[in-house]
Scaffold this active site. Structure first.
Site, short mmCIF file in Angstrom:
data_model
loop_
_atom_site.label_atom_id
_atom_site.label_comp_id
_atom_site.label_asym_id
_atom_site.label_seq_id
_atom_site.Cartn_x
_atom_site.Cartn_y
_atom_site.Cartn_z
CG ASP A 70 -0.29 -0.41 2.51
OD1 ASP A 70 0.94 -0.39 2.58
OD2 ASP A 70 -1.02 -0.73 3.46
CG ASP A 139 -8.78 -1.18 11.54
OD1 ASP A 139 -7.78 -1.89 11.23
OD2 ASP A 139 -9.10 -0.15 10.92
CG HIS A 141 -5.65 -2.11 8.65
ND1 HIS A 141 -5.76 -0.81 9.06
CD2 HIS A 141 -4.35 -2.45 8.85
CE1 HIS A 141 -4.57 -0.39 9.48
NE2 HIS A 141 -3.71 -1.36 9.38
CD GLU A 146 -8.60 1.00 7.68
OE1 GLU A 146 -8.59 0.05 8.49
OE2 GLU A 146 -7.98 2.05 7.88
P1 PGA Z 1 2.29 -1.68 12.79
O1 PGA Z 1 1.21 -1.56 11.63
O2 PGA Z 1 3.21 -2.78 12.41
O3 PGA Z 1 3.00 -0.33 12.78
O4 PGA Z 1 1.54 -1.94 14.06
C1 PGA Z 1 0.57 -2.71 11.20
C2 PGA Z 1 -0.52 -2.38 10.21
O5 PGA Z 1 -1.19 -1.35 10.36
O6 PGA Z 1 -0.71 -3.18 9.28
#
Ligand code: PGA
Length: 243
Positions: A70, A139, A141, A146
């Site tokens: 992404d 959440d 994702h 999302e």
């Molecule tokens: P993080 O992000 O490794 O910084 O917790 C994970 C994500 O949002 O996929």
């Protein structure tokens, strides 16, 4: 849960070592493989380990191709918070991978729909993703898919949830600077990968990890779709392991 292999490790550094083993295996058996990469704090120990292994002569990235999950919409590739910049700083600038063999969605594309189609087409031209790395958001994702009332298929533009914007504000000067939308591989793109490795560390991910692999498969927890993928390895530390 039927297919998921689970490794519970002591801490983030051990996660990095275990996850690097999977990448080393894939790259050794197919030097021109396609790896799917992720940003965020969680993969950093893995990237450090991959860099160390290339320096030690264990892995050669010369012919590897990579596709990132992404990118923030509206951020130029050299913006300090862009995911392209993150990948350059934390991995690509330290290994032998060729710049033309690394793709990240273009956050500045004017025609987003055709950029997304081209992104999918490039992955397909390369023969598909051999090993996809995933983190997970609070959440649920994966990439920036999302919670929704459906599973989005292809690479597309998404609006970020308040929870995601809040979680990512730590990287920006203020919450107002966090982009409100992004471009992400779809759930279909991710599920098409031949192998998937999800890395999860920290007690704050325990609840969502439980919902993901031990709860119902639902687009309200996008990562739960992984229960239906035939080759998923979950590597989590003791703090995140929910059982
Ligand atoms: P993080 O992000 O490794 O910084 O917790 C994970 C994500 O949002 O996929």
């Amino acid at each position: 849960m039927i297919h998921t292999k689970i490794y519970v490790v002591k801490n983030p550094d051990e996660m990095g070592v275990k996850a690097a083993d999977l990448f080393e295996d894939v790259i050794q058996s197919k030097p021109a493989c396609v790896i799917g990469l992720a940003t965020g704090s969680t993969p950093l120990p893995l990237y450090r380990e991959l860099i160390a292994r290339e320096k030690a002569g264990r892995i050669d990235f010369t012919n590897v191709r990579s596709a990132n999950l992404d990118e923030y919409k509206g951020l130029a590739p050299d913006h300090p918070q862009s995911y392209r910049k993150f990948m350059q700083d934390n991995l690509f600038d330290h290994i032998a991978i060729k710049p033309e063999n690394t793709i990240v969605p273009d956050g500045l594309a004017e025609d987003v729909a055709s950029m997304c189609c081209n992104y999918e087409a490039q992955i397909e031209k390369w023969g598909g993703v051999d090993l996809q790395l995933l983190g997970i958001g609070h959440d649920g994702h994966i990439g920036f898919n999302e919670p929704e009332d459906y599973f989005p298929g292809m690479t597309h533009e998404v609006k970020l949830t308040e929870m995601t914007i809040d979680a990512n504000k730590r990287f920006f000067d203020s919450i107002d600077d966090v982009p409100k939308s992004a471009i992400t591989m779809g759930i279909g793109t991710i599920m098409a990968a031949k192998k998937i490795v999800m890395v999860v560390t920290g007690a704050d991910k325990k609840d969502i990890l439980h919902k993901t692999f031990w709860g119902p498969v639902t687009p309200e927890v996008p990562a739960s779709i992984l229960q239906f993928h035939p080759d998923v390895t979950l590597i989590c530390d003791e703090a995140a392991y929910p059982l």
